[in-house]
Design a protein around this motif. Structure first.
Motif, PDB file in Angstrom:
ATOM      1  N   ARG A 135       0.855  -0.625   0.051  1.00 15.30           N
ATOM      2  CA  ARG A 135      -0.201   0.199   0.284  1.00 15.30           C
ATOM      3  C   ARG A 135       0.625   1.181  -0.134  1.00 15.30           C
ATOM      4  O   ARG A 135       0.073   2.239  -0.421  1.00 15.30           O
ATOM      5  CB  ARG A 135      -0.782  -0.149   1.024  1.00 15.30           C
ATOM      6  N   ALA A 136       1.861   1.599   0.628  1.00 18.35           N
ATOM      7  CA  ALA A 136       2.499   2.569   0.470  1.00 18.35           C
ATOM      8  C   ALA A 136       3.173   2.643  -0.725  1.00 18.35           C
ATOM      9  O   ALA A 136       3.823   3.676  -0.971  1.00 18.35           O
ATOM     10  CB  ALA A 136       4.403   2.649   1.844  1.00 18.35           C
ATOM     11  N   ARG A 137       3.711   1.160  -1.551  1.00 22.76           N
ATOM     12  CA  ARG A 137       4.413   1.761  -2.832  1.00 22.76           C
ATOM     13  C   ARG A 137       3.434   1.865  -3.215  1.00 22.76           C
ATOM     14  O   ARG A 137       4.015   3.257  -4.151  1.00 22.76           O
ATOM     15  CB  ARG A 137       4.808   0.715  -3.204  1.00 22.76           C
ATOM     16  N   ASP A 138       2.636   1.622  -3.519  1.00 23.33           N
ATOM     17  CA  ASP A 138       1.605   2.310  -4.568  1.00 23.33           C
ATOM     18  C   ASP A 138       1.008   3.602  -4.271  1.00 23.33           C
ATOM     19  O   ASP A 138       0.458   4.713  -5.111  1.00 23.33           O
ATOM     20  CB  ASP A 138       0.424   1.586  -4.409  1.00 23.33           C
ATOM     21  N   GLU A 139       1.194   4.042  -2.986  1.00 23.39           N
ATOM     22  CA  GLU A 139       0.709   5.784  -2.610  1.00 23.39           C
ATOM     23  C   GLU A 139       1.510   6.274  -3.155  1.00 23.39           C
ATOM     24  O   GLU A 139       1.560   7.422  -3.785  1.00 23.39           O
ATOM     25  CB  GLU A 139       0.360   5.826  -1.040  1.00 23.39           C
ATOM     26  N   ALA A 140       3.038   6.330  -2.747  1.00 22.79           N
ATOM     27  CA  ALA A 140       4.309   6.388  -3.510  1.00 22.79           C
ATOM     28  C   ALA A 140       3.577   7.325  -5.072  1.00 22.79           C
ATOM     29  O   ALA A 140       4.329   7.823  -5.306  1.00 22.79           O
ATOM     30  CB  ALA A 140       5.488   6.363  -3.171  1.00 22.79           C
ATOM     31  N   ILE A 141       3.825   5.589  -6.123  1.00 22.71           N
ATOM     32  CA  ILE A 141       3.577   5.599  -6.914  1.00 22.71           C
ATOM     33  C   ILE A 141       2.571   6.562  -8.085  1.00 22.71           C
ATOM     34  O   ILE A 141       2.779   7.614  -8.472  1.00 22.71           O
ATOM     35  CB  ILE A 141       3.778   4.704  -7.517  1.00 22.71           C
ATOM     36  N   GLY A 142       1.830   6.630  -6.675  1.00 22.24           N
ATOM     37  CA  GLY A 142       0.055   7.402  -7.522  1.00 22.24           C
ATOM     38  C   GLY A 142       1.058   8.671  -6.712  1.00 22.24           C
ATOM     39  O   GLY A 142       0.673  10.231  -7.534  1.00 22.24           O
ATOM     40  N   GLN A 143       1.549   9.524  -5.997  1.00 18.00           N
ATOM     41  CA  GLN A 143       2.162  11.108  -6.067  1.00 18.00           C
ATOM     42  C   GLN A 143       2.989  10.811  -6.587  1.00 18.00           C
ATOM     43  O   GLN A 143       3.010  12.377  -7.233  1.00 18.00           O
ATOM     44  CB  GLN A 143       2.485  11.043  -4.882  1.00 18.00           C
ATOM     45  N   TRP A 144       3.962  10.441  -6.749  1.00 17.41           N
ATOM     46  CA  TRP A 144       4.613  10.572  -8.047  1.00 17.41           C
ATOM     47  C   TRP A 144       3.760  10.973  -9.608  1.00 17.41           C
ATOM     48  O   TRP A 144       4.297  11.615 -10.545  1.00 17.41           O
ATOM     49  CB  TRP A 144       5.624   9.554  -7.984  1.00 17.41           C
ATOM     50  N   ILE A 145       3.134   9.986  -9.668  1.00 17.92           N
ATOM     51  CA  ILE A 145       2.481  10.300 -11.385  1.00 17.92           C
ATOM     52  C   ILE A 145       1.599  11.642 -11.206  1.00 17.92           C
ATOM     53  O   ILE A 145       1.214  12.345 -12.279  1.00 17.92           O
ATOM     54  CB  ILE A 145       1.377   9.011 -11.326  1.00 17.92           C
ATOM     55  N   ARG A 146       1.105  11.550  -9.715  1.00 17.74           N
ATOM     56  CA  ARG A 146       0.110  12.560  -9.730  1.00 17.74           C
ATOM     57  C   ARG A 146       1.460  14.796 -10.057  1.00 17.74           C
ATOM     58  O   ARG A 146       0.620  15.096 -10.440  1.00 17.74           O
ATOM     59  CB  ARG A 146      -0.785  13.617  -8.571  1.00 17.74           C
ATOM     60  N   LYS A 147       2.054  14.125  -9.084  1.00 21.41           N
ATOM     61  CA  LYS A 147       2.494  15.581  -9.488  1.00 21.41           C
ATOM     62  C   LYS A 147       3.317  15.681 -10.661  1.00 21.41           C
ATOM     63  O   LYS A 147       3.177  16.351 -11.155  1.00 21.41           O
ATOM     64  CB  LYS A 147       4.045  14.998  -8.385  1.00 21.41           C
ATOM     65  N   ALA A 148       4.160  14.622 -11.411  1.00 25.03           N
ATOM     66  CA  ALA A 148       4.286  14.740 -13.172  1.00 25.03           C
ATOM     67  C   ALA A 148       3.396  15.330 -13.283  1.00 25.03           C
ATOM     68  O   ALA A 148       3.319  16.038 -15.014  1.00 25.03           O
ATOM     69  CB  ALA A 148       4.994  12.963 -13.701  1.00 25.03           C
ATOM     70  N   ILE A 149       1.886  14.736 -13.397  1.00 21.47           N
ATOM     71  CA  ILE A 149       1.225  14.909 -14.467  1.00 21.47           C
ATOM     72  C   ILE A 149       0.566  16.845 -14.053  1.00 21.47           C
ATOM     73  O   ILE A 149       0.353  17.110 -15.200  1.00 21.47           O
ATOM     74  CB  ILE A 149      -0.101  14.054 -14.038  1.00 21.47           C
ATOM     75  N   VAL A 150       0.743  16.888 -12.843  1.00 25.84           N
ATOM     76  CA  VAL A 150       0.536  18.304 -12.590  1.00 25.84           C
ATOM     77  C   VAL A 150       2.026  19.811 -13.674  1.00 25.84           C
ATOM     78  O   VAL A 150       1.257  20.039 -13.608  1.00 25.84           O
ATOM     79  CB  VAL A 150       0.665  18.499 -11.016  1.00 25.84           C
ATOM     80  N   LYS A 151       2.397  18.999 -12.882  1.00 24.36           N
ATOM     81  CA  LYS A 151       4.178  19.305 -13.608  1.00 24.36           C
ATOM     82  C   LYS A 151       4.076  19.659 -14.788  1.00 24.36           C
ATOM     83  O   LYS A 151       4.301  20.306 -15.561  1.00 24.36           O
ATOM     84  CB  LYS A 151       5.164  18.841 -13.143  1.00 24.36           C
ATOM     85  N   ALA A 152       3.775  18.593 -15.933  1.00 24.94           N
ATOM     86  CA  ALA A 152       2.963  18.884 -16.867  1.00 24.94           C
ATOM     87  C   ALA A 152       2.795  19.649 -17.548  1.00 24.94           C
ATOM     88  O   ALA A 152       2.334  20.134 -18.420  1.00 24.94           O
ATOM     89  CB  ALA A 152       2.993  17.504 -17.970  1.00 24.94           C
ATOM     90  N   TYR A 153       1.297  19.690 -16.978  1.00 25.08           N
ATOM     91  CA  TYR A 153       0.019  20.460 -17.541  1.00 25.08           C
ATOM     92  C   TYR A 153       0.243  21.619 -17.475  1.00 25.08           C
ATOM     93  O   TYR A 153      -0.128  22.951 -18.147  1.00 25.08           O
ATOM     94  CB  TYR A 153      -1.154  19.967 -16.327  1.00 25.08           C
ATOM     95  N   ARG A 154       0.938  22.234 -16.123  1.00 25.22           N
ATOM     96  CA  ARG A 154       1.597  23.524 -15.659  1.00 25.22           C
ATOM     97  C   ARG A 154       2.106  24.393 -16.956  1.00 25.22           C
ATOM     98  O   ARG A 154       1.712  25.697 -17.131  1.00 25.22           O
ATOM     99  CB  ARG A 154       2.333  23.760 -14.312  1.00 25.22           C
ATOM    100  N   ALA A 155       2.980  23.165 -17.496  1.00 16.72           N
ATOM    101  CA  ALA A 155       4.081  23.372 -18.617  1.00 16.72           C
ATOM    102  C   ALA A 155       3.379  23.786 -19.448  1.00 16.72           C
ATOM    103  O   ALA A 155       4.114  24.983 -20.404  1.00 16.72           O
ATOM    104  CB  ALA A 155       5.352  22.827 -18.489  1.00 16.72           C
ATOM    105  N   VAL A 156       2.523  23.216 -20.060  1.00 14.85           N
ATOM    106  CA  VAL A 156       2.353  23.824 -21.311  1.00 14.85           C
ATOM    107  C   VAL A 156       0.847  24.319 -20.827  1.00 14.85           C
ATOM    108  O   VAL A 156       1.050  25.529 -22.259  1.00 14.85           O
ATOM    109  CB  VAL A 156       0.568  22.091 -21.589  1.00 14.85           C
ATOM    110  N   VAL A 157       0.299  24.504 -20.079  1.00 15.08           N
ATOM    111  CA  VAL A 157      -0.512  25.873 -19.520  1.00 15.08           C
ATOM    112  C   VAL A 157       0.137  27.481 -20.004  1.00 15.08           C
ATOM    113  O   VAL A 157      -0.582  28.532 -19.916  1.00 15.08           O
ATOM    114  CB  VAL A 157      -1.349  25.427 -18.578  1.00 15.08           C
ATOM    115  N   GLU A 158       1.361  27.569 -19.490  1.00 14.17           N
ATOM    116  CA  GLU A 158       2.104  28.487 -18.382  1.00 14.17           C
ATOM    117  C   GLU A 158       2.883  28.936 -20.037  1.00 14.17           C
ATOM    118  O   GLU A 158       3.829  30.217 -19.923  1.00 14.17           O
ATOM    119  CB  GLU A 158       3.105  28.499 -17.722  1.00 14.17           C
TER     120      GLU A 158
END
Length: 111
Positions: free
Chosen positions: A33-56
């Motif tokens: 569960r801890a590993r899956d949560e860490a992977i999920g957080q990493w994926i969310r951060k990567a998506i947010v970062k990519a979205y911000r780069a495109v928008v900005e």
């Protein structure tokens, strides 16, 4: 001495072994569960970062174009040189510029 285990001895040892297996299983599931949560957080951060780069991007491009159109004198007035234009968008540029602006007058390099 008899090396064989009797049925009562076997049955008395079995529940503790089952408890140990259940405990090991629960520890393994918690780790998964801890590993899956860490992977999920990493994926969310990567998506947010990519979205911000495109928008900005359009705004960043517009600022870069406006800075490029300025004369060397105008850039000097705001504390930049022509070579700083491409570095303005780096993450640590603002901190470096702030340190340079707050440095004692004798320690600044001549621009």
């Amino acid at each position: 001495m008899d090396a064989r285990i009797t049925k009562p001895e076997f049955h008395s040892a079995t529940p503790s072994a089952a408890f140990a297996m259940d405990e090991a299983r629960s520890v393994a599931l918690a780790a998964i569960r801890a590993r899956d949560e860490a992977i999920g957080q990493w994926i969310r951060k990567a998506i947010v970062k990519a979205y911000r780069a495109v928008v900005e991007y359009p705004q960043r491009r517009r600022v870069k174009d406006e800075l490029s159109l300025m004369t060397d004198r105008e850039l000097s007035d705001i504390g930049l040189s022509r070579g700083d234009i491409s570095r303005v968008f780096e993450g640590d540029f603002e901190a470096q510029a702030s340190r340079a602006a707050n440095a004692p007058a004798g320690s600044r390099s001549a621009a």
